[in-house]
Design a protein around this motif. Sequence first.
Motif, short mmCIF file in Angstrom:
data_model
loop_
_atom_site.label_atom_id
_atom_site.label_comp_id
_atom_site.label_asym_id
_atom_site.label_seq_id
_atom_site.Cartn_x
_atom_site.Cartn_y
_atom_site.Cartn_z
N GLY A 1 0.76 -1.25 -0.08
CA GLY A 1 -0.15 0.05 0.06
C GLY A 1 0.84 1.31 -0.08
N GLY A 2 1.99 0.95 0.28
CA GLY A 2 3.08 2.36 0.13
C GLY A 2 3.51 2.84 -1.01
N SER A 3 4.42 3.72 -1.07
CA SER A 3 4.72 4.34 -2.43
C SER A 3 6.23 4.58 -2.36
CB SER A 3 4.10 5.76 -2.65
OG SER A 3 2.72 5.81 -2.42
N LEU A 4 6.64 4.56 -3.39
CA LEU A 4 8.20 4.83 -3.68
C LEU A 4 8.20 5.67 -5.09
CD1 LEU A 4 10.10 1.68 -2.81
CD2 LEU A 4 10.19 3.87 -1.51
N ARG A 5 9.18 6.52 -5.20
CA ARG A 5 9.62 7.09 -6.50
C ARG A 5 11.07 6.81 -6.82
NH1 ARG A 5 10.85 13.39 -7.82
NH2 ARG A 5 9.65 13.66 -9.84
N LEU A 6 11.18 6.20 -8.02
CA LEU A 6 12.51 5.68 -8.47
C LEU A 6 12.88 6.89 -9.51
CD1 LEU A 6 11.98 1.97 -9.34
CD2 LEU A 6 12.49 3.07 -6.99
N SER A 7 14.44 7.16 -9.55
CA SER A 7 14.91 8.01 -10.40
C SER A 7 15.86 7.27 -10.96
CB SER A 7 15.43 9.18 -9.66
OG SER A 7 14.50 9.98 -8.95
N CYS A 8 16.17 7.76 -12.50
CA CYS A 8 16.97 7.38 -13.17
C CYS A 8 17.95 8.43 -13.88
CB CYS A 8 16.71 6.28 -14.15
SG CYS A 8 17.98 5.71 -15.44
N ALA A 9 19.13 8.65 -13.41
CA ALA A 9 19.99 9.83 -13.88
C ALA A 9 20.91 9.36 -15.24
CB ALA A 9 20.67 10.36 -12.81
N ALA A 10 20.80 9.87 -16.05
CA ALA A 10 21.47 9.49 -17.30
C ALA A 10 22.59 10.49 -17.51
CB ALA A 10 20.67 9.59 -18.60
N SER A 11 23.87 9.89 -17.82
CA SER A 11 25.19 10.92 -18.34
C SER A 11 25.80 10.08 -19.59
CB SER A 11 25.97 10.70 -17.26
OG SER A 11 26.41 9.78 -16.86
N GLY A 12 26.26 10.78 -20.26
CA GLY A 12 27.14 10.57 -21.46
C GLY A 12 25.88 10.20 -22.56
N LEU A 13 24.74 10.66 -22.47
CA LEU A 13 24.02 10.73 -23.90
C LEU A 13 22.97 11.73 -23.39
CD1 LEU A 13 20.86 9.34 -22.59
CD2 LEU A 13 22.23 7.06 -22.87
N ALA A 14 22.45 12.06 -24.50
CA ALA A 14 21.24 13.09 -24.43
C ALA A 14 19.85 12.36 -24.23
CB ALA A 14 21.28 14.22 -25.75
N ALA A 15 19.50 12.19 -22.95
CA ALA A 15 18.18 11.75 -22.65
C ALA A 15 17.11 11.85 -23.69
CB ALA A 15 17.83 11.55 -21.41
N SER A 16 17.09 13.13 -24.00
CA SER A 16 16.00 13.54 -24.99
C SER A 16 15.84 12.87 -26.18
CB SER A 16 15.96 14.98 -25.14
OG SER A 16 17.02 15.45 -25.69
N LEU A 17 16.90 12.31 -26.68
CA LEU A 17 17.22 11.55 -27.87
C LEU A 17 16.76 10.10 -27.72
CD1 LEU A 17 20.19 13.14 -29.48
CD2 LEU A 17 17.88 13.68 -29.70
N TYR A 18 16.50 9.48 -26.60
CA TYR A 18 16.14 8.15 -26.40
C TYR A 18 14.69 7.93 -25.87
CZ TYR A 18 21.12 7.11 -27.25
OH TYR A 18 22.08 6.81 -27.72
#
Length: 124
Positions: A15-32
């Motif tokens: 019933g709980g919540s979590l927020r996962l994050s994924c930080a990208a480096s070495g690529l322009a995430a906007s292109l993927y």
Amino acid sequence: QVLLVESGGGSVQAGGSLRLSCAASGLAASLYAMGWFRQAPGKEREFVARINRSDVNTYYADSVKGRFTISRDNAKNTVYLQMNNLKPDDTAVYYCAADRSVVMTKLPSLYDYWGQGTQVTVSS
């Protein structure tokens, strides 16, 4: 060098919540397109969610639809997975992945880059 680094995992009760994050480096995430997958012990890696480059189209596994939300902040090169109403069956290592193709796919083998994963444990 391309790096995808997940964070935000942990242990919660059902019933709980979590927020996962994924930080990208070495690529322009906007292109993927970016995806989230998960793998429980003894099981194959499975698709969870995907968001296209434009942030317009999102896709979810049936098992998480209505509970999980994928989003992205291209300015921060970061993708998020908001997980609400967590269930014990959601327990797994969660991975983010980047796909340079515009064609929607749920197949892990077709994603180009992967993070190391973050553990999510949901207790009943």
